[in-house]
Design an enzyme around this catalytic site. Structure first.
Site, PDB file in Angstrom:
ATOM      1  N   LYS A  14      36.679  32.595  13.533  1.00 45.64           N
ATOM      2  CA  LYS A  14      35.575  31.828  13.559  1.00 45.64           C
ATOM      3  C   LYS A  14      34.939  31.945  12.369  1.00 45.64           C
ATOM      4  O   LYS A  14      34.426  30.976  11.940  1.00 45.64           O
ATOM      5  CB  LYS A  14      34.899  31.826  14.963  1.00 45.64           C
ATOM      6  CG  LYS A  14      34.527  33.161  15.215  1.00 45.64           C
ATOM      7  CD  LYS A  14      33.695  33.231  16.510  1.00 45.64           C
ATOM      8  CE  LYS A  14      33.535  34.783  17.236  1.00 45.64           C
ATOM      9  NZ  LYS A  14      32.981  35.560  16.062  1.00 45.64           N
ATOM     10  N   ARG A  88      27.298  33.887  24.131  1.00 40.10           N
ATOM     11  CA  ARG A  88      28.595  34.540  24.456  1.00 40.10           C
ATOM     12  C   ARG A  88      28.282  34.816  25.911  1.00 40.10           C
ATOM     13  O   ARG A  88      29.007  35.564  26.575  1.00 40.10           O
ATOM     14  CB  ARG A  88      28.389  35.844  23.800  1.00 40.10           C
ATOM     15  CG  ARG A  88      29.543  36.082  22.466  1.00 40.10           C
ATOM     16  CD  ARG A  88      29.457  37.402  21.900  1.00 40.10           C
ATOM     17  NE  ARG A  88      30.586  37.732  21.072  1.00 40.10           N
ATOM     18  CZ  ARG A  88      30.659  37.735  19.712  1.00 40.10           C
ATOM     19  NH1 ARG A  88      29.660  37.230  19.028  1.00 40.10           N
ATOM     20  NH2 ARG A  88      31.700  38.282  19.319  1.00 40.10           N
ATOM     21  N   ARG A 123      42.710  43.253   9.751  1.00 41.56           N
ATOM     22  CA  ARG A 123      41.428  42.682   9.195  1.00 41.56           C
ATOM     23  C   ARG A 123      40.821  43.624   8.324  1.00 41.56           C
ATOM     24  O   ARG A 123      40.603  45.063   8.670  1.00 41.56           O
ATOM     25  CB  ARG A 123      40.800  42.094  10.427  1.00 41.56           C
ATOM     26  CG  ARG A 123      39.286  41.675   9.900  1.00 41.56           C
ATOM     27  CD  ARG A 123      38.904  40.724  10.861  1.00 41.56           C
ATOM     28  NE  ARG A 123      38.056  41.342  11.799  1.00 41.56           N
ATOM     29  CZ  ARG A 123      37.423  40.602  12.746  1.00 41.56           C
ATOM     30  NH1 ARG A 123      37.280  39.280  12.737  1.00 41.56           N
ATOM     31  NH2 ARG A 123      36.814  41.196  13.639  1.00 41.56           N
ATOM     32  N   ARG A 157      35.850  47.029   9.677  1.00 43.18           N
ATOM     33  CA  ARG A 157      34.902  47.084  10.622  1.00 43.18           C
ATOM     34  C   ARG A 157      34.771  48.296  11.416  1.00 43.18           C
ATOM     35  O   ARG A 157      35.787  48.535  11.943  1.00 43.18           O
ATOM     36  CB  ARG A 157      34.670  45.916  11.268  1.00 43.18           C
ATOM     37  CG  ARG A 157      33.818  44.816  10.789  1.00 43.18           C
ATOM     38  CD  ARG A 157      34.000  43.254  11.484  1.00 43.18           C
ATOM     39  NE  ARG A 157      33.530  43.333  12.737  1.00 43.18           N
ATOM     40  CZ  ARG A 157      33.512  42.296  13.619  1.00 43.18           C
ATOM     41  NH1 ARG A 157      33.544  40.947  12.883  1.00 43.18           N
ATOM     42  NH2 ARG A 157      33.103  42.129  14.777  1.00 43.18           N
ATOM     43  N   ARG A 168      35.590  44.523  23.671  1.00 41.14           N
ATOM     44  CA  ARG A 168      35.468  43.338  23.383  1.00 41.14           C
ATOM     45  C   ARG A 168      36.310  42.200  24.124  1.00 41.14           C
ATOM     46  O   ARG A 168      35.658  41.165  24.314  1.00 41.14           O
ATOM     47  CB  ARG A 168      35.567  43.262  21.657  1.00 41.14           C
ATOM     48  CG  ARG A 168      34.301  44.167  21.091  1.00 41.14           C
ATOM     49  CD  ARG A 168      35.034  44.311  19.656  1.00 41.14           C
ATOM     50  NE  ARG A 168      35.140  43.216  18.960  1.00 41.14           N
ATOM     51  CZ  ARG A 168      35.963  42.999  17.533  1.00 41.14           C
ATOM     52  NH1 ARG A 168      36.194  44.126  17.231  1.00 41.14           N
ATOM     53  NH2 ARG A 168      35.674  42.010  16.870  1.00 41.14           N
TER      54      ARG A 168
HETATM   55  P1  AMP Z   1      31.480  39.248  15.891  1.00 40.84           P
HETATM   56  O1  AMP Z   1      30.942  39.523  14.167  1.00 40.84           O
HETATM   57  O2  AMP Z   1      31.157  37.993  16.242  1.00 40.84           O
HETATM   58  O3  AMP Z   1      32.480  39.769  16.282  1.00 40.84           O
HETATM   59  O4  AMP Z   1      29.962  39.974  16.646  1.00 40.84           O
HETATM   60  C1  AMP Z   1      30.279  41.610  16.610  1.00 40.84           C
HETATM   61  C2  AMP Z   1      29.291  41.999  17.655  1.00 40.84           C
HETATM   62  O5  AMP Z   1      28.062  41.827  17.621  1.00 40.84           O
HETATM   63  C3  AMP Z   1      30.030  41.826  19.218  1.00 40.84           C
HETATM   64  O6  AMP Z   1      30.916  42.513  19.604  1.00 40.84           O
HETATM   65  C4  AMP Z   1      28.719  42.211  19.786  1.00 40.84           C
HETATM   66  O7  AMP Z   1      28.653  43.472  20.197  1.00 40.84           O
HETATM   67  C5  AMP Z   1      27.639  41.721  18.996  1.00 40.84           C
HETATM   68  N1  AMP Z   1      27.117  40.272  19.338  1.00 40.84           N
HETATM   69  C6  AMP Z   1      27.194  39.289  18.309  1.00 40.84           C
HETATM   70  N2  AMP Z   1      26.928  38.058  18.946  1.00 40.84           N
HETATM   71  C7  AMP Z   1      26.423  38.500  20.254  1.00 40.84           C
HETATM   72  C8  AMP Z   1      25.876  37.734  21.226  1.00 40.84           C
HETATM   73  N3  AMP Z   1      25.681  36.488  21.069  1.00 40.84           N
HETATM   74  N4  AMP Z   1      25.523  38.223  22.276  1.00 40.84           N
HETATM   75  C9  AMP Z   1      25.650  39.663  22.459  1.00 40.84           C
HETATM   76  N5  AMP Z   1      26.218  40.458  21.510  1.00 40.84           N
HETATM   77  C10 AMP Z   1      26.451  39.873  20.303  1.00 40.84           C
END
Ligand code: AMP
Length: 212
Positions: A14, A88, A123, A157, A168
């Protein structure tokens, strides 16, 4: 131009597709993960708390993330946007319904768990938000370990490991997947198979959001 909401399991691309949409059409890219990582980078007390949640693969509270989204959407003053990582949970989606109009399409990036794990393993990311993948020729950096965009050093990361990935992915199944039916019922859902070349994926997404 339609606003875009991405729903996807971890590592479905994404961020990469958001980048392409931003560069081609001028969308504002709102990545909740990037916003949380920026808070962590400030070293604030909130950042420390967020880091301990994210590193384990858990979701931060709806309350915190809704606050962040609310202020970001106010800041961009009606410009076309991409939501990458929000909503989410069903609760987040219901709150979002109250703060945006219905000029949006939801794009579900469909990817198997096995493929997602492979992508997580390869990644690398940059603090500017761009991500790379060493297992995909099209997504390797030009110079090893260095971001093509800004020249900074690429890192893994802290939540891109087997343990956090499992949490996740379970979170995706238990909290996020319900949004597929939610948006299908609203006639907003578009499903894209992302086990393909990034340009083919981008072409399909462009057709959904531009030709309206
Ligand atoms: P991402 O970069 O989208 O993979 O997000 C990394 C982490 O940020 C996720 O695994 C969650 O811990 C947190 N996170 C991001 N967006 C949300 C959301 N909408 N609700 C809750 N936690 C979030």
């Amino acid at each position: 131009m339609k606003n875009i909401i991405f729903i996807a399991p971890p590592a479905a691309g994404k961020g990469t597709q958001s980048d392409m949409l931003k560069n081609t059409y001028g969308y504002i890219h709102i990545s909740t993960g990037d916003l949380l990582r920026a808070e962590i980078a400030t070293g604030s007390a909130l950042g420390l708390e967020v880091k301990s949640i994210i590193d384990k693969g858990n979701l931060v509270s709806d309350e915190l993330i809704i606050d962040i989204i609310n202020s970001k959407l106010t800041e961009i003053k009606g410009k076309p946007f991409i939501l990458d990582g929000f909503p989410r949970t069903l609760n987040q989606a219901k709150v979002l319904d109250k703060i945006i109009d219905d000029n949006y399409e939801v794009i579900y990036l469909e990817l198997s768990k096995e493929e997602a794990i492979k992508r997580i393993e390869g990644r690398l990311t940059c603090s500017c938000g761009k991500s790379y993948n060493l297992n995909d020729e099209a997504l390797k950096p030009k110079q090893e370990g260095i971001c093509d965009n800004c020249g900074k050093k690429l890192v893994k990361r802290d939540d891109d490991n087997t343990l956090a990935f499992a949490v996740r992915y379970d979170n995706f199944l238990n909290n996020t997947k319900v949004l597929i039916d939610y948006y299908k019922n609203k006639n907003k859902l578009n499903v894209i198979d992302v086990n393909r070349d990034i340009n083919a994926i981008f072409k399909d997404i462009s057709e959904i959001v531009i030709n309206d």
